[in-house]
Design an enzyme around this catalytic site. Structure first.
Site, PDB file in Angstrom:
ATOM      1  N   ALA A  10      32.059  52.967 -11.889  1.00 35.21           N
ATOM      2  CA  ALA A  10      30.869  52.885 -11.042  1.00 35.21           C
ATOM      3  C   ALA A  10      31.324  52.754  -9.595  1.00 35.21           C
ATOM      4  CB  ALA A  10      29.998  51.695 -11.431  1.00 35.21           C
ATOM      5  N   LYS A  11      30.422  53.007  -8.680  1.00 38.83           N
ATOM      6  CA  LYS A  11      30.687  52.790  -7.260  1.00 38.83           C
ATOM      7  C   LYS A  11      29.339  52.743  -6.551  1.00 38.83           C
ATOM      8  CE  LYS A  11      34.378  52.983  -5.576  1.00 38.83           C
ATOM      9  NZ  LYS A  11      35.454  52.033  -5.185  1.00 38.83           N
ATOM     10  N   GLY A  12      29.256  51.920  -5.525  1.00 39.31           N
ATOM     11  CA  GLY A  12      27.998  51.815  -4.804  1.00 39.31           C
ATOM     12  C   GLY A  12      28.218  51.425  -3.367  1.00 39.31           C
TER      13      GLY A  12
END
Length: 426
Positions: free
Chosen positions: A115-117
């Site tokens: 994931a990445k945000g």
């Protein structure tokens, strides 16, 4: 983690993290027998959150920022990845970086997906109280999408341990109990792990040491140039210096310095210790970031930003070995050129994987409510890095592939096997 930005010249269009990640996936998939449907699924994220994050500024005005969270794949475990604050954050960037996190976790054999945000904001333009309010509001907006068994954010560009502390506290207040495992990279006093901030740079140094040994180069006679003397590059450079290598050049955004006889890396302030301090160092020659990449050295470590090794400069790079400290410093076209020239490129998904590995250790410590010593963290990290290195080296030596392809083969094989085992339902 290191910055993923566009740093190309006019000769080559900037390559997005998503474009690079998909191209790397396709090259790896061509090397092994994997179901085409699995590959197609892995080209796309499972979910992408996009939301508005309102912030009351110190002067009483309200400003709206955009926040993202890309969740790529969770077939092997909860989503895991950084949370960044930067003006150039985009949805595609988050998706591409989330894909890299999937491969990074898989190549390290960690029970996580990628994931990445981030939030589209310049954190330097905010006061500390504004950053706190923005983080707490984002935590509330994200509350249904994160959790210690769902998605576990960590620090990234523009965020730090304090950011994670605010995020954890906001999440915990709404849950009605302290939930330290919702994030990693926290201060140790509230459940963080010792050695987390140094881990990416330490893993780069460890993998560089093993790569040099693979090519029968004595570390004591190895010359190294490091672009990016920040949290990753400075730690890697200082460790390699301690272990006997000769670090001849380092740089930050202000420029670089060079000494053919070797730099005293511990006497040079890193970008984190004092921004733009490298070029102020006395008694050494000045060098541009671009020239540093073309130095005649044994090992080049690009540990600053993405897309710095491109088709425009790949032929001019004279290093014998490249070890990626940043995320995505090499474009797909540059990768092809290096392969044709026979220049080994050890990829980011193993080289800088120390960060997510110690994040995994932190997650375990939070579950068990028992903190590890710094010595234990370092010992466990070295053991995990060497295990992953052996797996990648085994694929590299038995196949006619690059180091990047070998790492992707290891990662993709594990993800594909997990997907095949779990199946597609309904």
């Amino acid at each position: 983690m290191s910055e993923q930005k566009t740093a190309t010249t006019a000769d080559e269009e900037p390559e997005s993290a998503l474009e690079t990640a998909r191209a790397q996936l396709e090259r790896a998939a061509a090397q092994i027998d994997v179901d085409a449907g699995v590959v197609e699924r892995l080209k796309h994220p499972t979910k992408v959150f996009r939301g508005s994050v309102p912030l009351e500024r110190d002067d009483g005005t309200v400003e709206i920022f955009t926040g993202y969270r890309a969740q790529h794949d969770d077939v092997r475990g909860p989503y895991k990845g950084g949370l960044r604050y930067h003006p150039d954050v985009t949805e595609d960037e988050c998706i591409g970086l989330a894909m890299w996190m999937t491969w990074k976790c898989a190549v390290m054999d960690l029970p996580f997906g990628g994931a990445k945000g981030g939030i589209v904001v310049d954190p330097k333009a905010l006061s500390e109280s504004e950053r706190e309010r923005l983080t707490r509001r984002f935590a509330e907006e994200m509350r249904d999408f994160v959790g210690p068994t769902v998605d576990i954010p960590a620090p990234d560009m523009g965020t730090d341990a304090q950011t994670m502390a605010w995020f954890m506290d906001a999440y915990s207040m709404q849950e009605g109990e302290t939930v330290p495992g919702v994030v990693t990279g926290k201060p140790p006093v509230i459940g963080g792990s010792y050695g987390r901030s140094e881990a990416p740079g330490r893993s780069v140094a460890l993998i560089t040491r093993e790569t040099v040994d693979h090519y029968d180069l004595p570390l004591e006679s190895t010359t190294v140039a490091v672009q990016g003397f920040g949290s990753v590059g400075a730690k890697a450079a200082r460790l390699l210096d301690e272990w006997g290598a000769t670090v001849v050049a380092v740089s930050d955004v202000s420029g670089g310095i060079y000494d053919a006889d070797g730099l005293e890396t511990h006497e040079i302030e890193s970008h984190d210790e004092r921004p733009e301090a490298v070029s102020a160092t006395e008694g050494v020659s000045r060098i541009t970031n671009e020239a540093l990449l073309e130095l005649d050295v044994d090992v080049l470590i690009p540990a600053a930003v993405g897309n710095v090794l491109t088709s425009a400069n790949a032929d001019a790079v004279r290093a014998d070995i490249i070890v990626e400290g940043a995320n995505g410093p090499t474009t797909a076209e540059a990768d092809r050129i290096f392969a044709e020239r026979g220049v080994p490129v050890v990829p980011d998904i193993i080289a800088n994987a120390g960060g997510v590995t110690v994040s995994y250790f932190e997650w375990l410590q939070d579950i068990n409510r028992r903190q590890w010593s710094l010595d234990r963290v370092r010992e466990e990290l070295e053991s995990e890095m060497l295990s992953a290195w052996r797996d990648v080296r085994a694929e590299f030596t038995r196949r006619d592939v690059t180091w990047r392809e070998a790492a992707y083969i290891v990662a993709l094989s594990r993800v594909a096997e997990a997907k095949s085992t779990r199946g597609l339902w309904p």
